[in-house]
Design a protein around this motif. Structure first.
Motif, mmCIF file in Angstrom:
data_model
loop_
_atom_site.group_PDB
_atom_site.id
_atom_site.type_symbol
_atom_site.label_atom_id
_atom_site.label_comp_id
_atom_site.label_asym_id
_atom_site.label_seq_id
_atom_site.Cartn_x
_atom_site.Cartn_y
_atom_site.Cartn_z
ATOM 1 N N LEU B 48 98.558 2.070 54.568
ATOM 2 C CA LEU B 48 98.153 2.964 55.673
ATOM 3 C C LEU B 48 97.659 2.146 56.862
ATOM 4 C CD1 LEU B 48 97.502 6.041 56.390
ATOM 5 C CD2 LEU B 48 95.147 5.440 55.857
ATOM 6 N N GLN B 49 96.828 1.165 56.576
ATOM 7 C CA GLN B 49 96.286 0.309 57.639
ATOM 8 C C GLN B 49 97.399 -0.416 58.375
ATOM 9 O OE1 GLN B 49 92.817 -2.054 56.545
ATOM 10 N NE2 GLN B 49 93.733 -3.812 57.592
ATOM 11 N N GLU B 50 98.281 -1.001 57.617
ATOM 12 C CA GLU B 50 99.390 -1.728 58.225
ATOM 13 C C GLU B 50 100.273 -0.788 59.028
ATOM 14 O OE1 GLU B 50 99.298 -4.964 57.917
ATOM 15 O OE2 GLU B 50 100.981 -5.137 59.319
ATOM 16 N N GLY B 51 100.492 0.400 58.449
ATOM 17 C CA GLY B 51 101.341 1.384 59.123
ATOM 18 C C GLY B 51 100.753 1.822 60.449
ATOM 19 N N PHE B 52 99.461 2.102 60.480
ATOM 20 C CA PHE B 52 98.855 2.567 61.736
ATOM 21 C C PHE B 52 98.780 1.451 62.779
ATOM 22 C CE2 PHE B 52 97.403 6.641 60.001
ATOM 23 C CZ PHE B 52 97.597 7.436 61.115
ATOM 24 N N ILE B 53 98.602 0.247 62.301
ATOM 25 C CA ILE B 53 98.639 -0.865 63.270
ATOM 26 C C ILE B 53 100.005 -0.907 63.941
ATOM 27 C CG2 ILE B 53 98.648 -3.383 63.446
ATOM 28 C CD1 ILE B 53 96.459 -3.368 61.228
ATOM 29 N N ASN B 54 101.040 -0.698 63.146
ATOM 30 C CA ASN B 54 102.395 -0.666 63.717
ATOM 31 C C ASN B 54 102.578 0.543 64.626
ATOM 32 O OD1 ASN B 54 103.161 -3.006 62.412
ATOM 33 N ND2 ASN B 54 103.947 -1.934 60.602
ATOM 34 N N VAL B 55 101.983 1.660 64.236
ATOM 35 C CA VAL B 55 102.080 2.865 65.079
ATOM 36 C C VAL B 55 101.532 2.574 66.469
ATOM 37 C CG1 VAL B 55 101.103 5.176 65.448
ATOM 38 C CG2 VAL B 55 102.058 4.563 63.219
ATOM 39 N N PHE B 56 100.324 2.001 66.517
ATOM 40 C CA PHE B 56 99.709 1.763 67.829
ATOM 41 C C PHE B 56 100.440 0.669 68.606
ATOM 42 C CE2 PHE B 56 95.958 3.715 65.663
ATOM 43 C CZ PHE B 56 95.827 4.789 66.519
#
Lengths: 511, 184
Positions: B48-56
C-alpha cells in the motif's frame, strides 16, 4: 469465464473489502513524497530560532556591558562657586576632635567668628564636596572656619543606613522635592530676623552626608541678622536615611499582576519521546494590585551657626537648636523630614518570551515540559509620594509628588512542568517557572543590583487541546503564575508577582 | 468528478492536506486489494505504501478520464506484482494444461462467507495461483494481459487460474477445510 457466477460474486464481495492501515503508513508516504519541503520548513524554523537566540544573547551582552559602564562611580563632585584657593582649608575633622554642637569654646569662637564671618561675607557659598564612591562614608565639608565645626552632622550620619547604590539613588530621587520643600518652606529666616540679635556670626557649617547623590549635596538657607545684615547664603546638607525598621513591618506581601501571553510553538514531527519546539511568546504583564502601605523615610537638615540668635518668640528652640540658649549662642539647626510613600497603580506593558520548549513523553498520559526561554517583562508603576515635611516644631508643608516608573525586567526562564493528559482534548500542567535574572531597569536607571537572582514561580495551567490543520493541535492554556519570591529586593519594590492569563500552543501531539 | 479534480489539482500543487485527504479516501479499499495479493498484513501495508508513493509521483499522468479509484487500483495491483517479483513468490506450474482441467462452472457455489473470509481463502492459495486468480477473477484482467504482466504464456495463466478456481470452490464448499486466520 468472467461472467460466471463465482467471479461476479467475488468481484462484488471484494469491492467491499477494506482495512484500516496503520498511521505509520501515511507518515512514511508523506516523508517520501515531501521530503525536501519538510526538511526545508524545519530548517527555517530552527534557523529562525537560532537567529533570535543569537540576537538575544548579543543584546543581553551589549546591555550588560552598557549597564556596567554607566554604573561606574564618580569619584568626587564639586559644587564650587568660588575658587578653591580662596576658600579656607577644607578639613575632615574627626568627630572626636570636634567640639560638640553648641559647645565651642568662647575664645575660639571669637577668633573664628570674625574670620568666618569675613569669609562668609566674601563667599556666597561654601564648597561642598561629595564623595560618591562610598555612600555611607561620604563626608561633606562646607567650611566657614577651619577651627570650628558643627558636629551635629556626624551624629546625624550615624542614623544613615548602609544601602546599595540603587536604593539610595532611588530614595534620593524621591526625596529631593521633599528636601527642597523643607528648606524653602521653613520659617526660620524670618524668626532669626525677628530675634533682633546683634550680628550673628556663622562659624561653620559642616555636615557629613550619607546620601551620595549630587542632588542631595547642598541646600541653601538664607539667614538675616537682626540688624538687617544679610548673612551669606550658607550651604546646607541633608542626610537621608531609610527607616527600614518601619518598612520591615509592611504587610504587602505581593503585588498581583495579570498577563496574557500567547505562545506559538512551531510544530515538529514527533518521532521520539523527546521533542523540542522553537518558541515565541508575546503578551503583556502588569501589576494590577496596589500597595497602599505607607513607607516612612527620614531625612534631616542640619547646619551650624555660631552666635546664632534664638528668636524670642520661640519657646521650642531647644528641641531644634540643641545646646543653644537665650541670647547669642553658637548653635545649629536641624530638622526632620518624613516622606510617606504609597504605590498606587501599575499598568500593563509588553511581555514576551523567546526560546525553546522541550517536551518529554514520559508515559501515555504524562508529559514533562521544560526548555530555555528568554523572558521580558515590563510594566509601569505609578507611585504617589505623599510627604509631610517638618522643620522646627511646625509642620511646614506637605508635598505630593507622583512618579511614573517604567520597569523592564529581563530573565532567562527555565520551566519545569508536569503535564497530565486526561484525554486528547484536555490536560493540565503544573510546575515551577525558574526565572534567572539578566537585567532590569527602572526608567533609565539600572536596578540590576536590586533584582533577585532567582525568582521561582508556581505555574498551574489547564490545557485545552483543539484540533488544527493536519496533525497540528492548538493548546489553549489558561494559567496562573505566582511568584514564590519577589522580583526586586529592597523595601520599595519587595513585591511578588502573580500572573494570570492564557497561552496558546501550536504543536503536533504524539501518536 | 469535479471534487476529484480539485483534489487532484491540489495534490499536484503540493498541498499536503489534499494529499492526505486523497490517501484517507482510498487507503482502506486499496489495502483490501493489497491484502488479497500478499500473505500478511505487514506485506499488504508495505505494498500500500509503495503503491501510494507511486500514485502521488505519477498523479500528473492521470488524464482525468475514468474513475480515479480504478486508476489508483491499477497502480496498487502493479505495486503488488512488483512486490511479489521482488519476493520471488511466483511459482507457476506449467505442467497442467486447460484440457487437463475439469471446469466447474455449472456447480459454482453460492458464497456465504464474508469478504474478509473469502479474501483469506484466496490468500491461502499457492502464490502463483493467488496472483492469477486475483488478476482474472477479481480484477477482471484477460489472460492475454495477465500473461504480459507476469511474463508467462497465456495458457499458463489460464491453467493456473483454473486450478486456483477449482481449489477455491472446494474450499468455499467446505470452508472448515482451511483454517482462517484474518490476522494474516
Amino acid at each position: 469465464m468472467q461472467d460466471s457466477s463465482l467471479e461476479k460474486q467475488l468481484q462484488q464481495l471484494m469491492s467491499g473489502l477494506e482495512f484500516e492501515p496503520d498511521a505509520a503508513v501515511w507518515k512514511n508516504i508523506e516523508e517520501e513524497i515531501n521530503p525536501k519541503k519538510k526538511k526545508r520548513i524545519a530548517a527555517w524554523w530552527w534557523l529562525t530560532g537560532g537567529i533570535l537566540l543569537l540576537c538575544l544573547s548579543g543584546g543581553i551582552l551589549w546591555h550588560g556591558y552598557n549597564t556596567r559602564k554607566s554604573a561606574q562611580p564618580v569619584a568626587t563632585q564639586h559644587h564650587t562657586t568660588q575658587p578653591a584657593a580662596a576658600l579656607p582649608q577644607q578639613a575632615q575633622v574627626p568627630a572626636a576632635a570636634l567640639p560638640q554642637h553648641g559647645q565651642a569654646p568662647a575664645a575660639a569662637q571669637g577668633a573664628a567668628s570674625a574670620q568666618t564671618f569675613a569669609e562668609a561675607q566674601a563667599s556666597a557659598r561654601a564648597d561642598v564636596a561629595v564623595s560618591q564612591a562610598h555612600a555611607s562614608d561620604a563626608t561633606v565639608v562646607a567650611a566657614g572656619a577651619a577651627d570650628s565645626v558643627n558636629a551635629n552632622g556626624a551624629t546625624t550620619s550615624g542614623h544613615a543606613k548602609k544601602t546599595d547604590s540603587h536604593r539610595q539613588q532611588s530614595i534620593a530621587g524621591k526625596l529631593q522635592p521633599v528636601m527642597d520643600q523643607a528648606v524653602t518652606g521653613t520659617d526660620m529666616p524670618a524668626q532669626l530676623q525677628a530675634a533682633g540679635a546683634a550680628l550673628p556670626v556663622v562659624t561653620a557649617a559642616q555636615i557629613p552626608v550619607a546620601a551620595p547623590t549630587p542632588a542631595l549635596s547642598a541646600a541653601t538657607v538664607t539667614v538675616n541678622s537682626a540688624s538687617g545684615t544679610l548673612l551669606p547664603a550658607m550651604d546646607m546638607n541633608v542626610v537621608v536615611y531609610e527607616q527600614e525598621a518601619t518598612l520591615a513591618t509592611d504587610k504587602n506581601a505581593f503585588t498581583p499582576a495579570a498577563a496574557v501571553t500567547t505562545l506559538v510553538i512551531v510544530p515538529q514531527k514527533q518521532k521520539s519521546r523527546w521533542n523540542a519546539y522553537p518558541l515565541v511568546a508575546i503578551g503583556a504583564a502588569a501589576n494590577i494590585g496596589g500597595v497602599n502601605t505607607t513607607h516612612g523615610y527620614g531625612g534631616s537638615l542640619s547646619y551650624g551657626l555660631a552666635d546664632m540668635v534664638v528668636p524670642a518668640d520661640r519657646t521650642d528652640y531647644q528641641s531644634y537648636y540643641p545646646g543653644t540658649g537665650v541670647g547669642q549662642y553658637p548653635g545649629g539647626g536641624s530638622g526632620s523630614l518624613t516622606s510617606y510613600l504609597n504605590m498606587r497603580n501599575t499598568y500593563a506593558r509588553l511581555a514576551f518570551r523567546l526560546g525553546m520548549e522541550v517536551e518529554y513523553a514520559a508515559a501515555s498520559h504524562w508529559r514533562i515540559l521544560t526548555g530555555l526561554q528568554y523572558q521580558y517583562i515590563s510594566y509601569k508603576s505609578v507611585i504617589t509620594t505623599q510627604t509631610l515635611t517638618s522643620f522646627n516644631s511646625n509642620v511646614s508643608g506637605t508635598n505630593k509628588v507622583i512618579y511614573d516608573f517604567a520597569y523592564r525586567l529581563q530573565y532567562m526562564a527555565i520551566p519545569l512542568q508536569v503535564q497530565y493528559r486526561f484525554s486528547n482534548k484536555l490536560a493540565t500542567s503544573a510546575g515551577i517557572m525558574n526565572n534567572i535574572k539578566l537585567s532590569g531597569r527602572q526608567g533609565n536607571e539600572s536596578i540590576n543590583n536590586a533584582m533577585r537572582t532567582w525568582v521561582p514561580s508556581a505555574l498551574l495551567s489547564l490545557d485545552i487541546l483543539l484540533p488544527g490543520r493536519k496533525e497540528q493541535v492548538w493548546k489553549l492554556s489558561p494559567y496562573v503564575q505566582y511568584g514564590l519570591k519577589s522580583n526586586i529586593t529592597g523595601a520599595l519594590q519587595d513585591k511578588r508577582m502573580l500572573q494570570a492569563g492564557v497561552q496558546a500552543v501550536w504543536q503536533i501531539p504524539n501518536d | 468528478m469535479t471534487e476529484s479534480r480539485q483534489l487532484i489539482k491540489a495534490c499536484l500543487a503540493g498541498d499536503g492536506t489534499a494529499q492526505q485527504r486523497l490517501y484517507q479516501q482510498y487507503a482502506g479499499p486499496m489495502l483490501g486489494v493489497c491484502y488479497r495479493y500478499t500473505k500478511s498484513m505487514d506485506d499488504a501495508q508495505d505494498v500500500l505504501q509503495e503503491g501510494f508513493i507511486n500514485v502521488f509521483r505519477n498523479l500528473k499522468q492521470y488524464k482525468m478520464e475514468g474513475e480515479l479509484g480504478a486508476w489508483i487500483r491499477r497502480i496498487m495491483v502493479n505495486a503488488a506484482l512488483n512486490y511479489l517479483k521482488k519476493k520471488k513468490r511466483y511459482q507457476f506450474d506449467t505442467l497442467l494444461t486447460e484440457e487437463h482441467l475439469h471446469l466447474v462452472t455449472d456447480d459454482d457455489p453460492v458464497i456465504q462467507l464474508g469478504a474478509k473470509e473469502v479474501a483469506q481463502l484466496i490468500r491461502q492459495l499457492p502464490a502463483g495461483y493467488q496472483t492469477i486468480f486475483n488478476l482474472h477473477a477479481v480484477e477482471g484482467y484477460p489472460h492475454v494481459e495477465i500473461a504480459q504482466m507476469l511474463g508467462i504464456t497465456e495458457s499458463t495463466s489460464r491453467t493456473q487460474y483454473m486450478r486456483a478456481r477449482k481449489i477455491l470452490i472446494e474450499w468455499l464448499k467446505k470452508p472448515a477445510l482451511k483454517k482462517i486466520n484474518y490476522a494474516g
